[in-house]
Structures are given as C-alpha cells and as structure tokens.
Design an enzyme around this catalytic site. Sequence first.
Site, PDB file in Angstrom:
ATOM      1  N   ASP A  66       5.163  38.580  15.517  1.00  0.00           N
ATOM      2  CA  ASP A  66       5.340  37.138  16.059  1.00  0.00           C
ATOM      3  C   ASP A  66       4.343  36.434  16.022  1.00  0.00           C
ATOM      4  OD1 ASP A  66       7.869  38.431  16.716  1.00  0.00           O
ATOM      5  OD2 ASP A  66       7.484  38.083  19.012  1.00  0.00           O
ATOM      6  N   HIS A  87       1.674  41.047  16.921  1.00  0.00           N
ATOM      7  CA  HIS A  87       1.424  39.636  16.569  1.00  0.00           C
ATOM      8  C   HIS A  87       0.247  39.594  15.705  1.00  0.00           C
ATOM      9  CE1 HIS A  87       2.919  39.966  20.802  1.00  0.00           C
ATOM     10  NE2 HIS A  87       3.457  38.702  20.641  1.00  0.00           N
TER      11      HIS A  87
END
Length: 466
Positions: free
Chosen positions: A49, A193
């Site tokens: 993400d 991430h």
Amino acid sequence: MTNLLQSILLWLLYISSFYAFIPSVVSRLFGFRVFRRGKSETEFSLTFDDGPDPEYTPRLLDLLRQYEAKATFFVVGEHAARHPELIQRIHEEGHLLGIHNYIHKTNWLMRPRTVKNQIQRTGQIIQEVTGVKTCYYRPPWGIMNLFDFFSKKDRRIILWSSMFEDWRSSVGVEKLTERMLKELRGGEVMLLHDRGTTLGADAHAPEHMLQALEVVLREANRQQLHSVRIDTLMGGVTVSESKSTIQPQTQLSLWKRVVVALWLGWEKLFHWLYHLHTASPEDPMLHYRSRVYHGALVEMDDGHVIRNGDPVIELHFDNKKLFDLGMTSRSSMHLAIRMIRAMEQQLPDLARQVALEPELRSAKALYGVSMINRGPEKFGFTVRELAPGPFSFASKVYLKLLLSVIHPAGTKRLKQRSEQLVPKMIAMPLDVLLDRYGQHALVAATAEQSSEELLVPEQDLVPERN
C-alpha cells in the site's frame, strides 16, 4: 440547550456508526463484499500500500524479480501521477495494480461522491499509463463506509488476512521478520507498505520491510510457497485487467502526413548542414553538436552559469523517434514515460561520448530547447524560460505545429492547458552529466586511450637481424 446539544451529538454518533463504523466491522468480521483470504495451499499474496515511492518501490521490484514473485500494489493516485514510470514498470513486470484513493484519506471523512471521484481519478491514471483498467480497490486503513457495500459490481474490495506494523521503524527487522514468517502459509493475504510518508508511518520503515521480505521470500522458496497476484489467488484474471499489449496506431490525415514528411526531410538536411552526432547510434534519440552559445546569461540551479561566448553542447531530439513514440503511445502520460526511459538510456551514452572527445569535454554545459519540458529536472537539467523575442516566437509556432502531430491527443492537447505548452530552455552543467551518468565513462575513455597508445605496429615487434 444542553439537551439539544446532547441529542445532536447522539444522532451524529448514530449516523457515523451506521455510515462507517458498522460497515467496517461487518466487512472485517464476516468478509461481506470483500476479499481477505484465499483457499490455496501453495500460493499466497503480497500486497503493498501507499506507493509508489521513488526510493523503495524500485528496490522492491528488483527483490520480487530476483525471487520470481508476483505482488499487488494498491497505489495512491497523487504518488502515481508523480511517478508514472514506476506504475509502468510495475505493470510491465507482471504485477497487479489496484487503487488506494487519490489521497491517503479515510473514507469515513469523505462523502460518497468524493470517494467515488478519488477512485475514478486514480483508476484513470493507472489506465492512462498501462492501457488497462483495474477493478481492485483497497480503502485506506481498510476503513469502509456504507456506500462501499453498494459499489459497482466491477469493483472488488481487497482487505488482508495479516498485517505486521511494518510502517513503524521501532518494530525492527528481526521482529518484523519473525511476524511475517509466522503468517507465511497458503491463502494468506499479507499487508505491507512500500512508502512511509502517510500519517502515522515512519519515512524509513520500508527499509526494514525490504530486509525482512528478502528472508521471507527465501523461506517461501524453501517451503515451495509462491507469491501470486490477488486476482490469481482469487481464481483468475478479470476482464477489466486484461493483458493486451497491442500498441495503438494513430491514423494520420493527409495534411499531417505532409507535415511529417516535410519535418523528417528538414531533419535530414539539418543534420547534414550542422554535422550533428548521435549519442546512441543503435537507437537514435538524442543528437548533439559542439558550438558557441549566443544569448542571454543562463543561471542553473546549482549556481553554474552559461554566458554569451561559452562553449556548449547543443542537444536535439530525434524527430523520427519522437514521431514513432507519439504514434504508438496510449496517452500523454504514456508518451512522457517512454521519453523518460529513452533519456535514461541515452544520457550515459552521451556522457561516454563527452569523455572520449576532448573538444566536447571543454564545453561548459548541455543545453536545448523543447516544448516537452516537464520532468527534465529529475535528470539534472535546469528548466528556464526563453527570453522574449523572434527566436522564442518562432520556436513556439514551430514546436506547437509538431506537437499537434506527434502528441497522442493531437490538437485537443493544444486547446487544453495551452499556457503550459511553451518552449523552454533545458540546461545541465557538464560536470553534472559526468558525475551522474559518466562514472565509468572517464575510466573507460582513459583505458581506451591508453590501449591505443600501447598498441605497437606489428613490424616493430620483429627483432632486427644483424
């Protein structure tokens, strides 16, 4: 008054709970309208993400390629718009792209129409770069609202089955690795991430993630587990994520064909008249010539200046290459990405040519004039306005005519943001070129020159006979 205020607050609590809190809880607990875990025993999914990030995403892609792993990237639209070349690379290397809103903001704090616009805007960026649509969506922090449940059928909401707080540097590599290995199994959807600039994250946390991920990928290979894209884990590629790689071919009108013929003919004449050289003859894109600069003083970002009478290297883009790129690009963003990649390949070759030729090494800077002048800063160029005058006016007319032919949007592009379509000067000190792109050029040039000096004619190697 106090009772009224309490009633208002209570109703706000009810509404917010119905709008956002309850939908999020239902989706997390029961998986309603979301995908969060697969059924495979040998495949799992790595999802990333908040990217793309210019520092960490390329390293992540290198790591995934090393272990032949595929992943899914839920990208933030504003970051994707700044780094379209990374979006293109993610797509070209076989990974799946998904949407993570245009800005990293929770859906709880946005109206349904705003959320819809965020998703559409990011999806449009992905489609402009890759040429395909994506139906995969992950709301920031996994927080959904009521209207996410009633989204269109072609949108698939993806959550996760395990996360590891990899956005915190304080977790450390060792603990992060331990957490990830504990959840390494078939069907798992791992949340990670590749950018650390969002609220609550640490900027350098992806560094730890990369180190931990390498250990996990190594262990996955040992256990014969394979990281696959989300759509693969779900059971197949959807229609909206087709992998067609056919490049469009724009059909030119008669007047455009005439313009192109004259344009390319003029280029051949220009090369002959001014004795232009090519940085990469096997893939012509960047041409150059040595000349004396005549014009107003140009101050570059690092303090270097070009003065009237200074020796410079004048740059010219290859018109045929520009035309081919424009004719086969899906969008203006795709054209920009391909030009960026071409420059990445050409500048090291130019640095080598400069290192080999003493006349070029005496130049003070590189400089050129172009209307496609968004993005050269990343290569070390300074972009400056042209001084008003006949040259500036003629350049604007000439380049706008050509842009109307080579640009994927044609004359429509000229009507949109016309104030940005202005020819500008791009300049780079020669020292910057050699420092950034010629690390090996000077060494290679010195070695080549030394080898030439050491070559002795064959007859000199034959001993004299008395």
